[in-house]
Scaffold this active site. Structure first.
Site, short mmCIF file in Angstrom:
data_model
loop_
_atom_site.label_atom_id
_atom_site.label_comp_id
_atom_site.label_asym_id
_atom_site.label_seq_id
_atom_site.Cartn_x
_atom_site.Cartn_y
_atom_site.Cartn_z
N LYS A 1 105.97 86.94 91.87
CA LYS A 1 106.06 85.77 91.00
C LYS A 1 104.74 85.59 90.23
CE LYS A 1 106.66 80.79 91.20
NZ LYS A 1 107.06 79.62 91.95
N GLU B 1 98.31 91.99 98.30
CA GLU B 1 99.06 93.05 98.99
C GLU B 1 99.92 93.83 97.98
OE1 GLU B 1 98.90 89.87 99.95
OE2 GLU B 1 99.06 89.65 102.13
N GLY C 1 109.12 81.06 95.29
CA GLY C 1 109.22 82.45 95.74
C GLY C 1 110.32 82.66 96.77
N ARG C 2 110.39 81.77 97.76
CA ARG C 2 111.36 81.96 98.85
C ARG C 2 112.77 81.54 98.46
NH1 ARG C 2 107.43 78.39 99.66
NH2 ARG C 2 107.88 76.20 100.06
N GLU D 1 107.90 78.01 105.79
CA GLU D 1 107.00 77.80 104.65
C GLU D 1 107.40 76.52 103.91
OE1 GLU D 1 104.86 81.25 102.47
OE2 GLU D 1 106.38 80.63 101.05
N HIS E 1 119.88 91.31 125.76
CA HIS E 1 119.21 92.18 126.73
C HIS E 1 117.70 92.07 126.61
CE1 HIS E 1 123.06 94.01 127.82
NE2 HIS E 1 123.36 93.72 126.56
N LYS F 1 94.03 83.36 102.84
CA LYS F 1 93.86 84.29 101.71
C LYS F 1 92.42 84.25 101.22
CE LYS F 1 98.48 83.88 99.62
NZ LYS F 1 99.22 83.46 98.45
O1 LIG Z 1 105.68 86.63 94.57
P1 LIG Z 1 104.24 86.49 94.81
O2 LIG Z 1 103.56 85.63 93.80
O3 LIG Z 1 103.58 87.84 94.94
O4 LIG Z 1 104.05 85.72 96.19
C1 LIG Z 1 104.52 86.26 97.38
C2 LIG Z 1 104.58 85.23 98.46
O5 LIG Z 1 103.31 84.71 98.74
C3 LIG Z 1 103.39 83.33 99.04
O6 LIG Z 1 102.82 82.62 98.00
C4 LIG Z 1 102.73 82.98 100.34
O7 LIG Z 1 101.57 83.67 100.56
C5 LIG Z 1 104.88 83.06 99.14
O8 LIG Z 1 105.20 81.75 98.91
C6 LIG Z 1 105.42 84.03 98.16
O9 LIG Z 1 106.79 84.24 98.36
#
Ligand SMILES: O=P(O)(O)OC[C@H]1O[C@](O)(CO)[C@@H](O)[C@@H]1O
Length: 534
Positions: free
Chosen positions: A198, A204, A256-257, A342, A373, A502
């Site tokens: 987003k 990452e 995002g979620r 979240e 199990h 972060k």
């Molecule tokens: O889509 P992006 O901006 O890379 O964010 C990834 C995820 O990181 C977050 O901001 C949390 O670290 C989430 O809310 C989001 O889904």
């Protein structure tokens, strides 16, 4: 604490010890405490909720203005008020004729245009008109994390029987193991990389995207030509060298979620095709209609949320297990962890004052029967009560293995029955006596075989895990989170709690590289840096 909460507290204390099983003395309890919507059945009868409890919970929902907040969300008001944003993921699945405005602007034309471009791209890629340097695309890697990974990854697995597109891979973790493991065996000349972010700045995702680009550049002359992007940050995607034709944008009013219904769902659309993706949207839309129109006591998301509030905030059960008896929903618990925790893992209410109630519960789980199990021992005999949420399909996708599906369903129903019914000491004694035990030994052994029972669960049953059904399930959980957030007075749509870690990680990078010392760090962190520094 309002009078509605106070009334519920008094009621809860009064009914805390009653047997759930005894509630079935009331006529038609199973039907009374079940809700049907578009072929799905939600059964909440195996909980310690009676008609009076339900009436008190519904009154709480009414007094929290769930209906008003629901209209505000669907009408594009800026209910995410710490970020000044509307919350309009529902627009991503709205029907073609819909007009949905925020800031006076209809958002639908843009949504339809981007979906049209996604569909054209998906068809071109699936039918081989869009090619890599080596010909038809055989593999797609979705690089994203959190909401840009969990939704599509969960759904691609869930809908595997509908998968007739390229092979799909998902890379999220910054641990190089994830991308390197994924790239092994892939041909860069026939691979497409989707950078899904987003913000297009998540460390990452951008680090993994760079690694994938470098891997592709070793063989492919124009690696950018085999990249697509999904983002709200179109300036950043173009700076990254991805041409606008393969950039699928969305607006900041999609959290995002909550984003898998739009461009973040590109991986799913490539896997199952635009038609099946449309069925997934239709399922979400059907649940929206149910949520908007059903009376609160017959409203599946509302009742799912109220059962959750009863268990967490009123009975004090801090966790909830999500137990899909559907192997392809293996990633649903992980997906729900982000969606729910979240969204509603917050310590202050919308006005910034301290929350006086516990926030949303810890959500966890695994598919049945595997979990049986592993951790069901604790669920049945541990000292803490864990409300369980079972999900099960009437029919699987393996007609020649119908006997296995029957066994799966039997196990699912057996677990909720066992949790409720339990096994008394006398029953355990009788079992031991039949096995020939006597005296003190019988007594000792019997005590280990007692199940306290009276443990609550709900069951969501559906005809089959189709794209439509998955859409219903995901929208159901989204709205459940919304209702819970409204009742707790939380803004479910920001996520400030992820920021501090972060920031500290960024600051620790130069420390680990040895460019900056550990001054100012606590003793534990400094010692760990010393141990881990290369
Ligand atoms: O889509 P992006 O901006 O890379 O964010 C990834 C995820 O990181 C977050 O901001 C949390 O670290 C989430 O809310 C989001 O889904």
């Amino acid at each position: 604490m309002t009078d509605k909460w106070a009334a519920l507290r008094v009621h809860q204390a009064k009914v805390a010890d009653r047997a759930i099983l005894s509630l079935f003395d009331a006529p038609n309890r199973a039907a009374d405490f079940s809700i049907r919507a578009d072929g799905m059945l939600f059964d909440a009868s195996k909980t310690n909720i009676c008609r009076e409890t339900r009436a008190l919970l519904v009154a709480l929902a009414e007094s929290s203005d769930v209906a008003g907040r629901r209209s505000a969300m669907f009408n594009g008001e800026k209910i995410n008020d710490t970020e000044g944003r509307a919350v309009l993921h529902v627009a991503l699945r709205a029907d073609d004729a819909a007009v949905i405005k925020t800031d006076g602007q209809d958002v639908m034309p843009e949504i339809r245009a981007v979906r049209g471009r996604m569909e054209a791209f998906a068809q071109d890629l699936r039918e081989g008109r869009f090619q890599g340097q080596g010909g038809k695309i055989t593999d797609v890697i979705n690089i994203g994390i959190g909401g840009s990974d969990l939704g599509p990854a969960m759904a691609v697995l869930a809908l595997a029987p509908y998968h007739d597109g390229p092979r799909m891979h998902f890379v999220s973790n910054v641990d190089g193991a994830h991308i390197s493991q994924t790239l092994q065996g892939l041909n860069p000349e026939t691979t497409l990389v989707i950078v899904a972010s987003k913000t297009f700045s998540t460390i990452e995702t951008m680090t993994n995207a760079d690694t994938a680009k470098a891997w592709m550049a070793k063989v492919v002359q124009d690696p950018g030509a085999q990249f697509a992007a999904v983002s709200t940050a179109l300036d950043k995607t173009s700076a990254y060298g991805i041409v606008p034709e393969r950039v699928f944008g969305f607006e900041d009013w999609v959290g995002g979620r909550y984003s898998m219904w739009g461009p973040i769902g590109l991986a799913l659309m490539l896997a199952i095709g635009p038609k099946a993706f449309g069925d997934f949207l239709a399922g979400g839309r059907a649940m929206d209609q149910h949520f908007l129109t059903a009376p609160l006591a017959q409203n599946m998301p509302v009742m799912l949320a109220l059962v959750g509030i009863w268990h967490n905030q009123l009975c004090g059960y801090a966790t909830r297990a999500v137990l899909p008896y559907d192997q392809r929903l293996a990633r649903l618990p992980a997906y729900l962890q982000q969606l729910e925790m979240e969204s509603n893992g917050k310590r202050v209410s919308r006005d910034g004052s301290d929350l006086t109630l516990p926030s949303g519960p810890v959500v966890w789980g695994e598919p049945g029967t595997n979990g049986q199990h592993a951790f069901y021992q604790l669920i049945h005999q541990g000292t803490r009560v864990v409300p369980c949420e079972f999900l099960v399909a009437k029919q699987g996708h393996e007609p020649d293995l119908a006997h296995q599906h029957l066994l799966l369903v039997a196990n699912c129903l057996a677990q909720s029955e066992a949790l409720m019914r339990g096994r008394s000491l006398d029953e355990a004694r009788a079992i031991m006596a039949r096995k020939g035990a006597t005296g003190d030994e019988l007594e000792r052994q019997a005590r280990h075989r007692v199940f306290p029972g009276n443990r609550p669960s709900t069951t969501l049953a559906y005809p089959q895990l189709t794209p439509f059904t998955l859409g219903q399930i995901i929208a159901l959980y989204e709205h459940r989170v919304f209702v819970e957030g409204v009742i707790l007075g939380i803004n479910s749509y920001d996520q400030w709690g992820v920021e501090l870690g972060k920031e500290l990680a960024l600051a620790l990078q130069p420390v680990l590289e040895g460019r900056v010392g550990t001054e100012g760090k606590d003793g534990s962190t400094a010692a760990l840096v010393d141990f881990l520094r290369n």
